[in-house]
Design an enzyme around this catalytic site. Sequence first.
Site, PDB file in Angstrom:
ATOM      1  CB  CYS A 162      -0.853  -0.006   1.249  1.00 46.85           C
ATOM      2  SG  CYS A 162      -1.781  -1.522   1.444  1.00 46.85           S
ATOM      3  NE  ARG A 179       4.148   2.169  -1.739  1.00 48.43           N
ATOM      4  CZ  ARG A 179       5.361   1.666  -1.621  1.00 48.43           C
ATOM      5  NH1 ARG A 179       6.316   2.080  -2.428  1.00 48.43           N
ATOM      6  NH2 ARG A 179       5.637   0.762  -0.711  1.00 48.43           N
ATOM      7  CD1 TRP A 231      -2.224  -4.093  -5.084  1.00 49.27           C
ATOM      8  CD2 TRP A 231      -1.512  -5.566  -3.548  1.00 49.27           C
ATOM      9  NE1 TRP A 231      -1.974  -5.282  -5.720  1.00 49.27           N
ATOM     10  CE2 TRP A 231      -1.540  -6.207  -4.810  1.00 49.27           C
ATOM     11  CE3 TRP A 231      -1.100  -6.300  -2.441  1.00 49.27           C
ATOM     12  CZ2 TRP A 231      -1.162  -7.533  -4.988  1.00 49.27           C
ATOM     13  CZ3 TRP A 231      -0.727  -7.625  -2.610  1.00 49.27           C
ATOM     14  CH2 TRP A 231      -0.761  -8.232  -3.875  1.00 49.27           C
ATOM     15  CG  ASN A 248       3.049  -0.590   2.885  1.00 51.37           C
ATOM     16  OD1 ASN A 248       2.504  -1.600   2.455  1.00 51.37           O
ATOM     17  ND2 ASN A 248       4.206  -0.149   2.416  1.00 51.37           N
ATOM     18  N   GLY A 249       1.814  -3.049   5.137  1.00 52.94           N
ATOM     19  CA  GLY A 249       2.514  -4.222   5.653  1.00 52.94           C
ATOM     20  C   GLY A 249       1.528  -5.301   6.054  1.00 52.94           C
ATOM     21  CD  GLU A 291      10.757  -6.165 -19.329  1.00 47.92           C
ATOM     22  OE1 GLU A 291      10.687  -7.133 -18.563  1.00 47.92           O
ATOM     23  OE2 GLU A 291      10.277  -5.053 -19.051  1.00 47.92           O
ATOM     24  CE  LYS A 331       7.058  -4.079 -18.787  1.00 46.04           C
ATOM     25  NZ  LYS A 331       8.129  -3.864 -17.866  1.00 46.04           N
ATOM     26  CD  GLU A 341       4.005  -5.464 -16.173  1.00 48.94           C
ATOM     27  OE1 GLU A 341       3.861  -5.724 -14.975  1.00 48.94           O
ATOM     28  OE2 GLU A 341       5.062  -5.006 -16.630  1.00 48.94           O
ATOM     29  CG  HIS A 388      12.555 -28.461 -28.085  1.00 52.29           C
ATOM     30  ND1 HIS A 388      12.956 -29.711 -28.524  1.00 52.29           N
ATOM     31  CD2 HIS A 388      13.562 -27.606 -28.421  1.00 52.29           C
ATOM     32  CE1 HIS A 388      14.159 -29.622 -29.055  1.00 52.29           C
ATOM     33  NE2 HIS A 388      14.551 -28.352 -29.011  1.00 52.29           N
ATOM     34  CE  LYS A 415       7.569   1.280 -10.721  1.00 50.97           C
ATOM     35  NZ  LYS A 415       7.746   0.761 -12.075  1.00 50.97           N
TER      36      LYS A 415
HETATM   37  C1  AGP Z   1       7.557  -4.907 -14.244  1.00 58.03           C
HETATM   38  O1  AGP Z   1       6.901  -4.254 -15.264  1.00 58.03           O
HETATM   39  C2  AGP Z   1       6.833  -5.281 -13.076  1.00 58.03           C
HETATM   40  N1  AGP Z   1       5.627  -4.710 -12.835  1.00 58.03           N
HETATM   41  C3  AGP Z   1       7.440  -6.214 -12.070  1.00 58.03           C
HETATM   42  O2  AGP Z   1       7.701  -7.419 -12.708  1.00 58.03           O
HETATM   43  C4  AGP Z   1       8.723  -5.725 -11.343  1.00 58.03           C
HETATM   44  O3  AGP Z   1       9.776  -5.644 -12.247  1.00 58.03           O
HETATM   45  C5  AGP Z   1       9.033  -6.686 -10.200  1.00 58.03           C
HETATM   46  O4  AGP Z   1       7.975  -6.678  -9.281  1.00 58.03           O
HETATM   47  C6  AGP Z   1      10.330  -6.356  -9.508  1.00 58.03           C
HETATM   48  O5  AGP Z   1      10.309  -5.077  -8.953  1.00 58.03           O
HETATM   49  P1  AGP Z   1      11.629  -4.395  -8.441  1.00 58.03           P
HETATM   50  O6  AGP Z   1      12.509  -4.166  -9.600  1.00 58.03           O
HETATM   51  O7  AGP Z   1      11.182  -3.118  -7.789  1.00 58.03           O
HETATM   52  O8  AGP Z   1      12.257  -5.339  -7.455  1.00 58.03           O
END
Ligand code: AGP
Length: 604
Positions: free
Chosen positions: A2, A27, A75, A99-100, A476, A480, A483, A499, A599
Amino acid sequence: MCGIMGYSGPRPPLPLLVSGLERLEYRGYDSSGVAFFNDRGSIDVLRAAGKVSILKERVGLLEGHPGAAIGHIRWATHGAPTVENAHPHRSGPIALVHNGIIENEQALRERLKSEGVHFQSETDTEVLAHLIRREYERTGEFADSVSKALVQVEGSYALAILCQDAPADLIAVRQGPPLILGMGEGESFVASDIPAFLHFTRQVYSFQSGEIGLIRHGEVRIGTLSTPLSSWKSPVARTISWDPFFAEKGSYRHFMEKEIFESSRALMDTLADRIAPGNLLPELLPLAPFPPPSLTFVACGTSWHAALLGRSFMESMGIPSTVEIASEFRYRPLLIPKGSWVIGISQSGETADTLGALELARKEGFRTLGISNVPGSSLERESDLCLLTHAGPEVGVASTKAFHSQVALLMLFSLALSGRNHETHELAALTRSPHRLETFLEAISPERYDQVVERLRHSRLVMFAGRGVDYPLALEGALKFKEITYHPADGYPGGELKHGPIALVEPGVTIVAPMVEIGLRQKEISNLREIRARGGYVLAIGHSIEESQRGIWYDDKIDLPDGPVWSGVFQAASVLQYVSYRVAVALGNDVDQPRNLAKSVTVE
Ligand code: AGP
C-alpha cells in the site's frame, strides 16, 4: 504494497495529501482514505473504495485544518477492497494508516474481542488502532502508547498515526516496508515513496527498520520502539537530486508513455561520472576480492530480465554468472562457489523476495551488492554496496526506463570487472548508447505503429521469441504485453519453440521477434520460417532486415538503426515497451495501474 502519507505543518493538508496519494497510486489502488482535523478540533475520516479519483471527488473543496493529517492507498491483502476495509482505521482518539502485514493478527484480534472490542473491518490493521488506543487510555502518552502497543505485534509495518488530543503531532514507525521523511521549512512529510512530497522538499531521511518518529511541524525526533522519547534525536537529512518534473505526467497521456521516452535520459544519468576510460564504476574500487570468482544475480520480474541480459554481458567478458529468481533462490540450498558476489537487482529496492534472497546470502558469508533505483531503499541499506541507477522516479507500474538503466549499469559493470576499462568497442558503444537511443525515440512516429497495434490487439495469441540477448528481451516484451494488455503472452528462446510452444501456432497467432543478436540471426530466421509455415504471423524488430525477405521469413518489421548489440538492446526494449503501451491504450486499459498489480511488492 500500500502507500501511506502523513503531513504535519501549517498548510491545509487535504489538497497535498490527495495529490501525494495520486503519486503513490502505483503502489495500490483498491481503496483510499484520509484522516484530518476539522475546524472543531476533532478527527474526520473520509474513505472510498477504488481509485484516488473517487476519494478526490468525495473530498471536494474540503481542505482540512492545518496540523497533522494522514492518507492511504490500499492494495488489499486482508479483506475485500471495500470502504469498511479502507484505511485510515480508527479506535477512539487514534487514527492510523498502515502498509505491511500483521502476522499475529488472529491472536491479537481474539484477545481484543474477548476484552469487548468490536471490529469494524476484516483488516489486520484495525487491531493496531485498538491496541494503541488501549495503551493510550492507560498512559495518556501518545508516543509511549504506540511503542507499548507495537512491542506486542509481529509482522511488518510502516505506519502514520494521529491522536485526537495532539492535533499537530504525527507518529511514524517503520518495521520493514519503506518510510521516508521529507523535511521542509516548518513542515514535515512522511510517505512510502519520495514522489509523494517531491514538490515540497528534496531533504529526505529514510527511516531504518525499527525506528519511530514524533513529528510536529518542522520538528522531528527519531528513536526506536525500545528507547524513551527523551533520548530520541533529530534526524540528519540528505538532499536528493530528483527533479520534481519526474513525478508529473507533463504533456504525456500516461506515466508509462513519459517514462518510455525518458529512457535515454535514464541511461545518460546512470552512466554519467562512471564511464571515464580507465576509471569505470569507481564505486567498485574498494571491494575485495576483485574481481570475484563468479556472480549470482537475484531479482524478480523485469529486474530478473535485466539480470539475464547482465549474464550475457558478463559471460561475453569471461565472468561466470548465474541468474536466479529471488523467490526460488531463497528457499534452495545455497551451493554457489565460495567468494561469489550475490547481486540483488530491484528498481524499488523494496521487493521482499529480492531482499530475502540477499539476506540469506549475507548470512552465509557472501558479499552482497544491490542495484537499485531508489536512494535510501532497503536494498541500499542492507547490501554491502549498492550501485544506484539514476532513472529518476518510475511511477508507471510497468517498468520501462528503470530496465534500461539497470541494463546499462550491468554493461558497465561487466567492463569494470573484466578490466576492460580503456577504449574497447563495447565501451564506445555504451558511451554512445544514450544519444543513439534519444535519436531513435525522437524519430518514433506513432502512426507507423497503428497497423502493428491492430494486428497485436486482434491476435488470438502473441508469443515473443529470441535467441542470445534477444531471449531476455522476448521475456520482457511478453511480461510488458501481458501486464498491461491482459492478453496471454509468453516469451521463449527461439530454439525452444519447436520443443512444444509451436503447437500453439496457427493462423491468428503472432510471434514478435526482437533480432538484435546478429551472430544468431540465421538460426532465428530458421525458427521463424517454421512459425510462418504453420500460419503464424511474424513481426521482426531489428536492423538490416531486408525488404526482399518480407513474406519469406517475416510478415512485418520495425527497423532499428544499424549499430552494435550494446545499443540495439535499448532500442529493441523501447519498441517492445511502446508496442505494449499502444495496444493497452487501444484496449482502453488502465496503463499506469494495471489490475491486480502493485509497483513494489513488499510481501512474499
Ligand atoms: C515490471 O513491469 C513489473 N511490474 C514487475 O515485474 C517488477 O519488475 C518486479 O515486481 C520487480 O520489482 P523491483 O525491480 O522493484 O524489485
